[in-house]
Scaffold this active site. Structure first.
Site, PDB file in Angstrom:
ATOM      1  N   GLU A 168       0.877  -1.166   0.000  1.00 28.17           N
ATOM      2  CA  GLU A 168       0.000   0.000   0.000  1.00 28.17           C
ATOM      3  C   GLU A 168       0.914   1.215   0.000  1.00 28.17           C
ATOM      4  O   GLU A 168       1.455   1.582   1.049  1.00 28.17           O
ATOM      5  CB  GLU A 168      -0.890  -0.027   1.250  1.00 28.17           C
ATOM      6  CG  GLU A 168      -1.791  -1.255   1.330  1.00 28.17           C
ATOM      7  CD  GLU A 168      -3.085  -1.077   0.547  1.00 28.17           C
ATOM      8  OE1 GLU A 168      -3.515   0.081   0.378  1.00 28.17           O
ATOM      9  OE2 GLU A 168      -3.666  -2.094   0.105  1.00 28.17           O
ATOM     10  N   CYS A 180      -2.436   9.189   2.898  1.00 20.83           N
ATOM     11  CA  CYS A 180      -2.016   8.637   1.606  1.00 20.83           C
ATOM     12  C   CYS A 180      -3.088   8.759   0.524  1.00 20.83           C
ATOM     13  O   CYS A 180      -2.765   8.767  -0.658  1.00 20.83           O
ATOM     14  CB  CYS A 180      -1.562   7.198   1.742  1.00 20.83           C
ATOM     15  SG  CYS A 180      -2.623   6.245   2.812  1.00 20.83           S
TER      16      CYS A 180
END
Lengths: 468, 453
Positions: free
Chosen positions: B210, B244
């Site tokens: 990720e 993010c």
């Protein structure tokens, strides 16, 4: 001099024009693939005969027909696979649209092996094309005749702005792997799998690795030895043992071994005659190197059946070895040849322990009249796939994902799994542009009141708090 | 053998005993995790405040609620997901049992990061536990308070052998990566993602990465700018820009740039007051290094709002930059700070081209009342995920997979996808060991069978 840069750039540019996106384009590629198979059956049969002494029957069943049925499945289902996949919504998202969009990755590299050079090249290709990618194909240089057909004839049936075949050996493949791909699909050995994954890591390229291992074949005392022998022999000696999902070795009690040996001999004689070398149904070893390797393995344990070899033809007789030690080479490496060692165990527990001490294989087999025994082997081991009471039938069902686990690989394909493997699954949420009042609880400044409301909602769990 | 090696071996030995197989055990562990969160709410909030200046609301709403909902969902669905999944049979397999059997992979490594240190460390753990694995967790050392808290409380609630927490920095992470795992889930940056995948390649360990990127936010002329800017401001400046999936930069027509600036400013003042430094709701940068980095990105830029910072408290004012040159540093790396550059583009096509010339981001945002515009942006770009007319929220839908593509990552998790990511889906075909009559046709010799037309 980088021989691949131009080709890759060309394919990437073609992808960025959006050419491969419409269903019509993809269907046309798949139809082209189907025509390739239909119009070149004889050429392919001859190539497979030259490379592996593959019989017309084996070529038909395990190479051509399987590829055709995957193409047909993809053509029938393409539009439905391409559709956005709606997902369940919760209370807070009722007015929104939530779905998974399947998108091509872009430029895909398929590295294919030599043992089923048509099947293991075309079936992944079906998935990559159906998913809308541009593809670089690197067929195996060992199956030379098939490689030639794939390089010279196949491209004529596909849109060459989106498809290229690249030839070469380990050095060329290494060079190719220095480039960035958006997905890599590799079928081959674990050793090379590691190299491919390390190369992919440099570009953060996702991948599927279809590797191998020693596929155990547990044979219970409670079984009919002839039925078992027929099935095990058929799947072991198919393609002269050069099958990643073939039963690699047998685990059974000494008593069962006694009953299995004559049954195996009977099966082998029935299948291949008294002189298997003259039987057109039996394949040959792909190369001198592998032939020498396998001939070396014939020295392990004791030859109970077969054991003959002929260097001039790269022929190895369907062989069964007994009295084999775990430490001998035949039990250390994936055999990939027509040699079946039998290891003795005194109980099911011992068999399961034996299996679990080793790397997870690509396939695992258990033969028993007792469903309980079969299920126990399944429950207490792990493997890519499993078949109870037969050989690699599980991989002929397109509704089952085909792939390994641990050292036998990662990822899977076949049928819809191919399409999904070669697609990026993009999470999409189309929010209602209004309803601002409902969302306002999430904005600062945060008040103790808002927090209390949130905590109450969390306790009650009456709605998805995260979407307030 | 090093201490870390011992810990991993112990987890493996515990897994091999078969403890995690029964669903009841897994559910029990998940319930214990839930208990841990409820009984240590205050400590969790405290750690988040100490690490990132988060307040109670942030801690609950942006972190704990996600994890609690995931646990809830997992417990409820586990029996269904763990059950054998029958598949369509062919003519030849009508009499057989054909199904996909989900199994745990073995020992999973979860490497967390520091920006939502609770969620990104624990949420993957939830899926890994539910799938029946042993889980070794390595929280980020940059969010030190959370790392220490987790190392203390997790062993008090979960099986200590199966679910160890390892603390430490780069040396410890390097050490743990030498061990063999059956899956590694890493949340963090692209550079380290490559290192993790390289390490995983040695053991043929599958990975879920990720990562991040520059998440574009296209604002169409045809949209309600008040609402769009409020939502964008919320998503961008939460956690002081350290998200993010936060919108990294705005793309818009020059004719609306000024309006966007004004409306962003208006929302920012509503959220954080005239001086965000005084707001209890505004975060701080994780450490000095990142503080310096983000401050550096503002150099030489045209500041429309904010632009100041205080090194002592690692505070950076909510900042808006206009007329940004695509070649400037602020447009070259993921900002991960409260700085919003606005780039002008003259058309939708130009915006799409701009986006496509860059690495695929983790998230992509488009604001437009025109359905066609939304559809076009989605169809002609790629990203991990998309939200149209809002930001961030696609990651809170359990039924949507959360992950990146290209440089923003590979693999995904959340909800059922977590269960699948941490399981091996094993193909099974079981047939009766009956008489071979029906199968005889397949055996050699095959000459008689072959007639070529």
């Amino acid at each position: 001099m980088d021989p691949y840069a131009d080709t890759l750039r060309r394919l990437r540019e073609a992808f960025s024009t959006g050419r491969t996106r419409p269903a019509e384009f993809r269907a046309a590629q798949l139809k082209g693939l189907r025509r390739f198979l239909q119009e070149n059956q004889q050429l392919l049969q001859e190539a497979l005969a030259q490379d592996l002494h593959k019989s017309t029957f084996e070529a038909e069943v395990s190479e051509i027909r399987i590829s055709e049925s995957e193409i047909d499945l993809a053509l029938r289902n393409l539009r439905s696979w391409m559709k956005d996949e709606k997902v369940p919504k919760n209370l807070a998202t009722q007015l929104d649209s939530a779905f998974i969009r399947k998108e091509p990755f872009g430029l895909v590299l398929i590295i294919a092996p030599w043992n089923y050079p048509v099947n293991l090249t075309l079936v992944p290709l079906v998935g990559a094309l159906a998913a809308g990618n541009c593809v670089v194909l690197k067929p195996s240089e060992f199956s030379r005749s098939t490689e030639k057909v794939l390089a010279e004839v196949l491209p004529r049936y596909l849109d060459q702005s989106c498809f290229a075949v690249v030839l070469g050996g380990p050095q060329e493949t290494g060079q190719l792997l220095e480039h960035k791909f958006d997905y890599i699909f590799f079928t081959g050995s674990p050793r090379v799998g590691r190299i491919v994954m390390a190369a992919a890591a440099k570009h953060l390229t996702p991948l599927t690795l279809e590797l191998g291992g020693k596929n155990p074949c547990y044979v219970d005392d409670d079984c009919d030895p002839q039925t078992v022998a027929n099935r095990v022999a058929f799947f072991r000696y198919f393609n002269s043992g050069q099958t990643c999902v073939a039963p690699d070795y047998v685990l059974c009690s000494p008593d069962t071994q006694e009953r299995l040996l004559p049954a195996l001999q009977s099966a082998i004689t029935r299948f291949y005659g008294d002189d298997p070398q003259s039987c057109p149904s039996l394949g040959r070893i792909i190369s001198d190197k592998h032939f020498q390797r396998l001939r070396g393995l014939l020295g392990c344990g004791r030859v109970a059946i077969g054991g003959q070899s002929d260097e001039s033809e790269r022929y190895i007789a369907p062989t069964v070895l007994v009295d084999v030690q775990e430490t001998e080479p035949v039990m250390q490496e994936e055999i990939f040849g027509p040699i079946l060692p039998i290891m003795n165990v005194r109980s099911l527990d011992e068999a399961i322990d034996f299996i679990n001490r080793r790397e997870k294989p690509l396939a695992l087999y258990a033969f028993s009249n007792s469903n309980q025994v079969v299920k126990r082997v399944l429950a207490q081991t792990s493997s890519g796939g499993f078949c109870g009471n037969d050989g690699f039938m599980h991989m002929t069902l397109a509704s089952l994902p085909f792939g390994g686990v641990g050292a036998s690989g990662m990822g899977s394909y076949h049928g819809k799994f191919s399409f999904d493997t070669f697609s990026h699954h993009r999470a999409c949420l189309l929010r209602h542009p209004g309803l601002e009042k409902i969302y306002s609880i999430r904005y600062p400044p945060y008040s103790p009141r808002n927090l209390r409301m949130l905590l109450v909602a969390m306790e009650g769990r009456s709605c998805s708090c995260t979407l307030l | 053998m090093s201490k870390i090696s011992e810990v991993v071996q112990r987890a493996r030995a515990a897994f091999n005993l078969g403890k995690t197989r029964p669903l009841q055990f897994r559910i029990q562990q998940l319930e214990a995790l839930r208990c841990m969160i409820k009984e240590h709410e205050k400590d969790i909030v405290g750690a988040l405040t100490a690490d990132l200046h988060k307040n109670e609301w942030n801690a609950y709403y942006e972190e704990m609620v996600y994890v609690l909902e995931e646990i809830e969902y997992m417990i409820k669905k586990l029996p269904e997901w763990a059950a054998d999944e029958p598949v369509e049979k062919s003519l030849q397999t009508q009499q057989d049992e054909c199904y996909i059997h989900s199994e745990p992979l073995g020992v999973v490594l979860v490497i967390g990061t520091w920006n939502y240190p609770f969620t990104v460390t624990i949420q993957p753990m939830v899926g890994a536990i539910a799938a029946g694995n042993a889980v070794v967790t390595k929280p980020s050392e940059l969010s030190e308070n959370m790392a220490n808290l987790l190392a203390t409380i997790v062993p008090q609630y979960l099986d200590r052998d199966l679910y160890p927490v390892i603390t430490g920095g780069i040396p410890e992470t390097t050490e743990v990566l030498k061990e063999r795992f059956d899956h590694i889930l890493y949340t963090g940056n692209t550079a380290v993602g490559k290192i993790i995948m390289m390490a995983a390649a040695k053991h043929l360990t599958p990975v879920t990465l990720e990562l991040g990127g520059k998440n574009p936010c296209y604002v169409d002329k045809d949209c309600d700018l008040d609402i769009a800017c409020r939502r964008i401001a919320w998503g961008k400046f939460m956690n002081s820009g350290q998200t993010c999936v936060g919108p990294d930069y705005i793309l818009c027509d020059p004719s609306i740039q000024n309006q966007i600036v004004e409306k962003l400013k208006k929302s920012l003042k509503e959220f954080y007051g005239e001086d965000a430094k005084k707001s209890r709701d505004y975060g701080r940068i994780i450490n000095s290094r990142h503080f310096q980095r983000v401050m550096g990105l503002m150099e030489g830029q045209k500041v429309a709002y904010g632009g100041t910072g205080d090194a002592a408290t690692r505070y950076i004012a909510p900042t808006i930059l206009i007329d940004v040159d695509p070649k400037s540093p602020v447009m070259q790396e993921e900002i991960f700070g409260p700085v919003m550059p606005i780039m002008c583009v003259r058309s939708l096509e130009e915006a799409i081209q701009f986006i496509n010339q860059r690495e695929k981001p983790l998230a992509l945002y488009v604001f437009s009342l025109n359905d066609k515009v939304v559809k076009k942006v989605i169809a002609e770009t790629s990203s991990g995920g998309v939200t149209a007319n809002d930001v961030i929220v696609h990651i809170s839908v359990h039924s949507l997979p959360y992950g990146g593509v290209g440089n923003s990552g590979m693999g995904s998790y959340h909800g059922k996808k977590s269960f699948e990511t941490f399981s091996h889906r094993r193909s099974c075909l079981v047939r009766p060991l009956l008489n071979d009559e029906s199968l005889k046709a397949r055996y050699p010799p095959s000459m008689a069978k072959m007639t070529r037309h």
